[in-house]
Design an enzyme around this catalytic site. Sequence first.
Site, PDB file in Angstrom:
ATOM      1  N   ASP A  80       0.827  -1.211   0.000  1.00  0.00           N
ATOM      2  CA  ASP A  80       0.000   0.000   0.000  1.00  0.00           C
ATOM      3  C   ASP A  80       0.856   1.254   0.000  1.00  0.00           C
ATOM      4  O   ASP A  80       2.050   1.228   0.324  1.00  0.00           O
ATOM      5  CB  ASP A  80      -0.937   0.005   1.206  1.00  0.00           C
ATOM      6  CG  ASP A  80      -0.189   0.124   2.532  1.00  0.00           C
ATOM      7  OD1 ASP A  80       0.814  -0.592   2.703  1.00  0.00           O
ATOM      8  OD2 ASP A  80      -0.596   0.937   3.382  1.00  0.00           O
ATOM      9  N   GLU A 173       0.220  -1.184   5.597  1.00  0.00           N
ATOM     10  CA  GLU A 173       1.271  -0.741   6.513  1.00  0.00           C
ATOM     11  C   GLU A 173       1.142   0.732   6.826  1.00  0.00           C
ATOM     12  O   GLU A 173       1.400   1.165   7.970  1.00  0.00           O
ATOM     13  CB  GLU A 173       2.646  -1.032   5.898  1.00  0.00           C
ATOM     14  CG  GLU A 173       3.830  -0.818   6.848  1.00  0.00           C
ATOM     15  CD  GLU A 173       4.390   0.608   6.849  1.00  0.00           C
ATOM     16  OE1 GLU A 173       5.233   0.915   7.709  1.00  0.00           O
ATOM     17  OE2 GLU A 173       3.968   1.427   5.989  1.00  0.00           O
ATOM     18  N   GLU A 174       0.729   1.526   5.852  1.00  0.00           N
ATOM     19  CA  GLU A 174       0.682   2.970   6.036  1.00  0.00           C
ATOM     20  C   GLU A 174      -0.382   3.411   7.037  1.00  0.00           C
ATOM     21  O   GLU A 174      -0.333   4.534   7.533  1.00  0.00           O
ATOM     22  CB  GLU A 174       0.453   3.673   4.698  1.00  0.00           C
ATOM     23  CG  GLU A 174       1.587   3.506   3.690  1.00  0.00           C
ATOM     24  CD  GLU A 174       2.870   4.217   4.096  1.00  0.00           C
ATOM     25  OE1 GLU A 174       2.904   4.811   5.190  1.00  0.00           O
ATOM     26  OE2 GLU A 174       3.837   4.179   3.335  1.00  0.00           O
ATOM     27  N   HIS A 378       5.792  10.146   1.186  1.00  0.00           N
ATOM     28  CA  HIS A 378       4.469  10.637   1.601  1.00  0.00           C
ATOM     29  C   HIS A 378       4.103  11.996   1.005  1.00  0.00           C
ATOM     30  O   HIS A 378       3.246  12.685   1.543  1.00  0.00           O
ATOM     31  CB  HIS A 378       4.355  10.703   3.131  1.00  0.00           C
ATOM     32  CG  HIS A 378       4.385   9.354   3.788  1.00  0.00           C
ATOM     33  ND1 HIS A 378       3.990   9.164   5.090  1.00  0.00           N
ATOM     34  CD2 HIS A 378       4.766   8.133   3.330  1.00  0.00           C
ATOM     35  CE1 HIS A 378       4.134   7.878   5.398  1.00  0.00           C
ATOM     36  NE2 HIS A 378       4.605   7.238   4.344  1.00  0.00           N
TER      37      HIS A 378
END
Length: 405
Positions: A80, A173-174, A378
Amino acid sequence: MKAYERLLNYVAIRTPSDENSKTIPSSKCQFHLANLLKEEMNDLGLCDILLDDQCYLYGKLPATSGYEDRPTIGFIAHMDTVSDFCNHDIHPIITKNYDGKELPLGNSGLVLSPKIFPHLKTLAGRTLITSDGTTILGADDKAGIAEILTMIELIQKENIPHGALCVAFTPDEEIGSGASHFNIETFGADYAYTMDGDTEGEIQYENFNACKADFHIKGFNVHPGSSKNTMINACLVAMEINNALPSMETPRGTEDYEGFYHLLSMSGDVSQANLHYIIRDHDSSLFEAKKQTLRLIEKNLNERWGNGTVSLTITDQYYNMAGIIKECMHLIDHAKLACENAHVTPLILPIRGGTDGCQLSFKGLPCPNLGTGGHAYHGPYEHITVEAMDQSVNIMIELVKLYAK
């Protein structure tokens, strides 16, 4: 296939996780990448390939004959990405022989500048991969996936003797739940590394202790013309909460082992308001002290404005894995030597965040983190170089060799 070529294939499939979702995985699009990776793993000759109904993908490369008694080493990356800057297709831009200077990102109006990212000067002469400035790139963590599978391909192509190797790719995971449904028994490794760091050569085993803190403020709304000693403006109380926190203990004002309070979002009106924070600190006692500060703010403001005005919910997320890894420091010693053998300077750095490996270490699978070569994750300034990805692959190969001795 080169690692960067795999990365370009993977980022074409958008896989943002969704923090507000109640499903596992949080977004169905992650299965699109998982199915592609499953086919690729099969083509690479991995066995025991399993894609479960929660979007966890596992596979194994059996040990070379005569090496079955070597430790079984695993490599993990997540599929992800963050949801920010990921609302339309990603268009990677390749800049060959990058000069280390300011680089416009497509027609977005954004400029990748060494004034903001000083390390860019060290990338001069390399082949730089960025987005067009309107999205993330997706190297976090598709670069890790690409590097792991490239390592698996080269191990076989070059007939490098090895013990059993395990591979896993995780969802979500994010949003902090990548390891929540990870099946360590199915994975089958004795030890593992997540490929989810930044600069090539990074070796990380000290991560933040982490929690989230949610304040709900209940106001009292009356006509402003007749509200003397009656109105409680929830937005103003929310401002009091934030003003009570140490002003320099924010992500912008901290580095290395320094913790912080990070205000993620705020919303509301006179009658009600909400503040959403994440709290981070490497030191467990300082972490608990930060939580106690939040509780003290809740207590004091309720005493001032009336019981029930401020409600605080603290939810622990993950803890520092350093204590686990210190019982098996060969993972770090081998990683340092692997970097040196690959002619990359090892960088022992604290993780200013978390990885799947943090939670997996506490579940019985010691799992430090290694760099992939990416930077500025990000956001639209995310970038990576072809050369850094190649070096990260070489470091993994050297690790495999060391554990085969």
